[in-house]
Scaffold this active site. Structure first.
Site, mmCIF file in Angstrom:
data_model
loop_
_atom_site.group_PDB
_atom_site.id
_atom_site.type_symbol
_atom_site.label_atom_id
_atom_site.label_comp_id
_atom_site.label_asym_id
_atom_site.label_seq_id
_atom_site.Cartn_x
_atom_site.Cartn_y
_atom_site.Cartn_z
ATOM 1 N N ASP A 136 -35.524 49.879 83.251
ATOM 2 C CA ASP A 136 -36.695 50.211 82.434
ATOM 3 C C ASP A 136 -37.860 49.247 82.643
ATOM 4 O O ASP A 136 -38.781 49.191 81.824
ATOM 5 C CB ASP A 136 -36.312 50.256 80.949
ATOM 6 C CG ASP A 136 -37.285 51.083 80.113
ATOM 7 O OD1 ASP A 136 -37.856 52.038 80.644
ATOM 8 O OD2 ASP A 136 -37.471 50.754 78.927
ATOM 9 N N ASP A 176 -35.000 57.600 84.493
ATOM 10 C CA ASP A 176 -36.277 56.870 84.613
ATOM 11 C C ASP A 176 -36.355 55.966 85.846
ATOM 12 O O ASP A 176 -37.428 55.434 86.139
ATOM 13 C CB ASP A 176 -36.564 56.006 83.370
ATOM 14 C CG ASP A 176 -36.794 56.832 82.121
ATOM 15 O OD1 ASP A 176 -36.954 58.059 82.243
ATOM 16 O OD2 ASP A 176 -36.807 56.264 81.022
ATOM 17 N N ASP A 318 -35.656 55.722 70.520
ATOM 18 C CA ASP A 318 -36.295 55.496 71.818
ATOM 19 C C ASP A 318 -36.776 54.057 71.972
ATOM 20 O O ASP A 318 -37.072 53.625 73.083
ATOM 21 C CB ASP A 318 -37.493 56.424 71.997
ATOM 22 C CG ASP A 318 -37.094 57.880 72.118
ATOM 23 O OD1 ASP A 318 -36.041 58.159 72.720
ATOM 24 O OD2 ASP A 318 -37.833 58.747 71.610
#
Length: 343
Positions: A136, A176, A318
């Site tokens: 991330d 991601d 999230d």
């Protein structure tokens, strides 16, 4: 795009019989022969009874999900929050493997337990592998392993998955990771990391999907180029879209078709519908208000999209935004809002 269908397709499951066990052993012995003669491994394994995800596919509702853990200890929850946890605990949802919760010395046992649950529920095992170095890019879900640890961790996951030969296995590999790579400036690192992980995770009746972003993120051309660099091969079925996002199912089917068309060949997709029941909230992706759970997994599919699944567990935050706790932490208030029309 092809029109999604709600007609379930029959899925043949392997049984615990000596005949199938012998076939599985024979398949292992013939892997080298397959490579030598150039036979497509997916086609070969289909002949042994392995089938990719499709309309009608049901995945495990893990008893170790955060929803199930919350439902088992409802002290301090409101009636709505307790009802939401109990409802979500029963829903087939992918289990997220992270090195923080399932470290190197424990991840084999986790897979083994999930495989037992898949057998008990007559379901497929769906896991999200989420432990990439620099995960991330230091944002809400920062963490992951160092490069050497990641190789060891994913190797153990792959071994444990291959040990469950009688279970259909669906692997969503590092959400991601590709869509973020251009902004993070680490495409050259991500491509070999993901390619190597796919090789280590591969096995009979294991269907691997790379990160495909979503329809409101990267243009289809850019996403297809990133996926192409990793490669869609016998080890990789295709890509997953809308993971942890809120885009509509129709938009994601259109996007999946566009990306797959640019890639060419026999490329397939999975669409996450866990939280897209109310569609997106503009460009807000972090705990947007007013969202709803989406259609159950196994509801839709066509010639490109194998099916939809619940990949992001509804009720998990999230990140520390819009009132939510840390990323991945159970959020009772958020779970109640997401399920307000379902309970």
């Amino acid at each position: 795009m092809g029109t999604p269908t709600s007609r379930p397709t029959m899925r043949r499951r392997t049984k615990k019989t000596l005949l199938i066990a012998a076939a599985a052993l024979l398949a292992i012995g013939l892997v080298a022969v397959i490579a030598f003669v150039g036979v497509n491994a997916q086609t070969f394994f289909h002949a042994l009874g392995a089938r990719p995800p499709a309309v009608g596919t049901t995945i495990v509702a893990p008893t170790e999900s955060k929803a199930a853990l919350s439902a088992a200890s409802p002290s301090g929850l409101s009636d709505d929050e307790a009802a939401a946890a109990a409802y979500l605990a029963e829903q087939p949802t992918a289990y997220w493997l992270t090195p923080e919760l399932d470290p190197i010395d424990e991840v084999w046992d986790r897979i083994a337990h999930l495989a037992d649950e898949a057998r008990d529920q007559d379901a497929a095992l769906a896991v999200v592998v989420y432990g990439l170095p620099g995960r991330d890019c230091g944002n809400h879900s920062a963490g992951g392993l160092d490069p050497e640890g990641y190789v060891e961790w994913t190797d153990l996951i792959g071994q444990a998955l291959r040990n469950a030969q009688d279970v259909q296995k669906i692997v969503i590999l590092e959400p991601d990771s590709l869509a973020l790579a251009p902004d993070c400036g680490n495409i050259d690192e991500r491509v070999p990391q993901l390619s190597g992980a796919a090789d280590r995770l591969a096995g009979i009746d294991t269907w691997i999907y790379l990160d495909g972003g979503h329809s409101d993120w990267l243009p289809a051309e850019q996403m297809a180029d990133l996926i192409r660099q990793v490669g869609v091969s016998d080890h990789v079925r295709g890509f997953a879209t809308n993971v942890s996002n809120y885009q509509s199912t129709t938009a994601e089917f259109d996007y999946a078709h566009e990306v797959a068309g640019l890639l060419g060949g026999d490329v397939h997709a999975i669409v996450d519908t866990s939280r897209n029941g109310a569609g997106p909230a503009g460009s807000e992706w972090c705990n947007p208000a007013g969202r709803l759970i989406g259609d159950p997994g196994g509801t839709y599919g066509d010639d490109v999209v194998d099916t939809n699944l619940w990949i992001k567990p509804p009720g998990e935050s999230d990140g520390t935004c819009n009132g939510g706790p840390d990323a991945g932490v159970w959020w009772p208030e958020g779970s109640a809002e997401l399920t307000r029309e379902a309970r």
